[in-house]
Design a protein around this motif. Sequence first.
Motif, PDB file in Angstrom:
ATOM      1  N   MET A   1     138.466 -23.397  30.037  1.00  0.00           N
ATOM      2  CA  MET A   1     139.320 -22.899  31.093  1.00  0.00           C
ATOM      3  C   MET A   1     140.344 -21.931  30.522  1.00  0.00           C
ATOM      4  O   MET A   1     140.914 -22.163  29.467  1.00  0.00           O
ATOM      5  CB  MET A   1     140.036 -24.067  31.769  1.00  0.00           C
ATOM      6  CG  MET A   1     140.902 -23.656  32.939  1.00  0.00           C
ATOM      7  SD  MET A   1     141.750 -25.055  33.688  1.00  0.00           S
ATOM      8  CE  MET A   1     140.365 -25.982  34.303  1.00  0.00           C
ATOM      9  N   ARG A   2     140.560 -20.848  31.227  1.00  0.00           N
ATOM     10  CA  ARG A   2     141.552 -19.856  30.812  1.00  0.00           C
ATOM     11  C   ARG A   2     142.897 -20.262  31.398  1.00  0.00           C
ATOM     12  O   ARG A   2     143.016 -20.466  32.601  1.00  0.00           O
ATOM     13  CB  ARG A   2     141.121 -18.495  31.347  1.00  0.00           C
ATOM     14  CG  ARG A   2     141.972 -17.380  30.860  1.00  0.00           C
ATOM     15  CD  ARG A   2     141.351 -16.060  31.263  1.00  0.00           C
ATOM     16  NE  ARG A   2     142.400 -15.101  31.408  1.00  0.00           N
ATOM     17  CZ  ARG A   2     142.376 -14.088  32.233  1.00  0.00           C
ATOM     18  NH1 ARG A   2     141.316 -13.893  32.985  1.00  0.00           N
ATOM     19  NH2 ARG A   2     143.369 -13.255  32.302  1.00  0.00           N
ATOM     20  N   ILE A   3     143.901 -20.381  30.576  1.00  0.00           N
ATOM     21  CA  ILE A   3     145.227 -20.791  31.027  1.00  0.00           C
ATOM     22  C   ILE A   3     146.133 -19.575  31.020  1.00  0.00           C
ATOM     23  O   ILE A   3     146.259 -18.879  30.012  1.00  0.00           O
ATOM     24  CB  ILE A   3     145.791 -21.908  30.133  1.00  0.00           C
ATOM     25  CG1 ILE A   3     144.855 -23.115  30.198  1.00  0.00           C
ATOM     26  CG2 ILE A   3     147.197 -22.282  30.550  1.00  0.00           C
ATOM     27  CD1 ILE A   3     145.194 -24.224  29.247  1.00  0.00           C
ATOM     28  N   ILE A   4     146.752 -19.298  32.169  1.00  0.00           N
ATOM     29  CA  ILE A   4     147.632 -18.137  32.307  1.00  0.00           C
ATOM     30  C   ILE A   4     148.988 -18.582  32.844  1.00  0.00           C
ATOM     31  O   ILE A   4     149.104 -19.649  33.454  1.00  0.00           O
ATOM     32  CB  ILE A   4     147.020 -17.066  33.249  1.00  0.00           C
ATOM     33  CG1 ILE A   4     146.741 -17.660  34.623  1.00  0.00           C
ATOM     34  CG2 ILE A   4     145.748 -16.492  32.654  1.00  0.00           C
ATOM     35  CD1 ILE A   4     146.346 -16.653  35.667  1.00  0.00           C
ATOM     36  N   ALA A   5     149.987 -17.776  32.624  1.00  0.00           N
ATOM     37  CA  ALA A   5     151.319 -18.055  33.162  1.00  0.00           C
ATOM     38  C   ALA A   5     151.315 -17.739  34.656  1.00  0.00           C
ATOM     39  O   ALA A   5     150.786 -16.718  35.083  1.00  0.00           O
ATOM     40  CB  ALA A   5     152.360 -17.208  32.447  1.00  0.00           C
ATOM     41  N   ALA A   6     151.865 -18.650  35.439  1.00  0.00           N
ATOM     42  CA  ALA A   6     151.917 -18.460  36.891  1.00  0.00           C
ATOM     43  C   ALA A   6     153.339 -18.155  37.311  1.00  0.00           C
ATOM     44  O   ALA A   6     154.294 -18.540  36.641  1.00  0.00           O
ATOM     45  CB  ALA A   6     151.418 -19.712  37.597  1.00  0.00           C
ATOM     46  N   ASP A   7     153.476 -17.476  38.409  1.00  0.00           N
ATOM     47  CA  ASP A   7     154.780 -17.153  38.965  1.00  0.00           C
ATOM     48  C   ASP A   7     154.859 -17.747  40.369  1.00  0.00           C
ATOM     49  O   ASP A   7     154.580 -17.072  41.351  1.00  0.00           O
ATOM     50  CB  ASP A   7     154.963 -15.630  39.002  1.00  0.00           C
ATOM     51  CG  ASP A   7     156.381 -15.229  39.348  1.00  0.00           C
ATOM     52  OD1 ASP A   7     157.283 -16.093  39.278  1.00  0.00           O
ATOM     53  OD2 ASP A   7     156.583 -14.057  39.702  1.00  0.00           O
ATOM     54  N   PRO A   8     155.208 -19.063  40.459  1.00  0.00           N
ATOM     55  CA  PRO A   8     155.293 -19.683  41.781  1.00  0.00           C
ATOM     56  C   PRO A   8     156.325 -18.969  42.650  1.00  0.00           C
ATOM     57  O   PRO A   8     157.280 -18.372  42.152  1.00  0.00           O
ATOM     58  CB  PRO A   8     155.745 -21.112  41.489  1.00  0.00           C
ATOM     59  CG  PRO A   8     155.443 -21.332  40.047  1.00  0.00           C
ATOM     60  CD  PRO A   8     155.550 -19.986  39.396  1.00  0.00           C
ATOM     61  N   MET A   9     156.094 -19.027  43.952  1.00  0.00           N
ATOM     62  CA  MET A   9     157.040 -18.399  44.869  1.00  0.00           C
ATOM     63  C   MET A   9     157.281 -19.309  46.065  1.00  0.00           C
ATOM     64  O   MET A   9     156.474 -20.190  46.353  1.00  0.00           O
ATOM     65  CB  MET A   9     156.543 -17.030  45.329  1.00  0.00           C
ATOM     66  CG  MET A   9     155.260 -17.051  46.148  1.00  0.00           C
ATOM     67  SD  MET A   9     154.777 -15.430  46.754  1.00  0.00           S
ATOM     68  CE  MET A   9     155.791 -15.256  48.200  1.00  0.00           C
ATOM     69  N   ASP A  10     158.396 -19.098  46.737  1.00  0.00           N
ATOM     70  CA  ASP A  10     158.711 -19.866  47.929  1.00  0.00           C
ATOM     71  C   ASP A  10     157.762 -19.479  49.057  1.00  0.00           C
ATOM     72  O   ASP A  10     157.226 -18.364  49.080  1.00  0.00           O
ATOM     73  CB  ASP A  10     160.154 -19.606  48.375  1.00  0.00           C
ATOM     74  CG  ASP A  10     161.173 -20.187  47.403  1.00  0.00           C
ATOM     75  OD1 ASP A  10     160.830 -21.152  46.681  1.00  0.00           O
ATOM     76  OD2 ASP A  10     162.304 -19.678  47.361  1.00  0.00           O
TER      77      ASP A  10
END
Length: 159
Positions: free
Chosen positions: A20-29
């Motif tokens: 699995m490729r793990i990437i940084a996520a940018d959660p948002m409201d």
Amino acid sequence: MAGHGPAPTGRAVRGGNGGMRIIAADPMDQPELPEFDVRMDVDGEVTYQSFDWPAITRTWWSMWANSPLSAEFTSTDWSELMDTALLHAKYWGGDTKLAGELRLRVAKFGATPEDRARLKIQFAAADEAEDRGRARASRAGSKQPAPDADPRSVLRAVV
């Protein structure tokens, strides 16, 4: 079940990330439900009318905003869920043939306990409740197994 692909093998089964490729996520409201016009074709005359979100869909949308699952939603997650909100509104407006598609879409977000189990999601509150239950049982003199004991150790044969 169709759509879930073949069973995992190799490293995925042994607990690795299975490539699995793990990437940084940018959660948002959560965004607001959009305002838009729908095309109406009445007697050959085309008009546009503002779409009114049903109260039940607004409640459903708020439920997702307050769900611990949504804490990690990104813009693409909210976009997909917004499309699903429109299906939800149409379903509750009487278009019941959308039930299957609606069920498939909300399952991808972990809407039910079964969906969360398939997605390998567990709420932390469940672990805390289990710990409280064990503590309560031990105070009551129950024969509750230790957390690392074989859970079958409390089973007794019934004749």
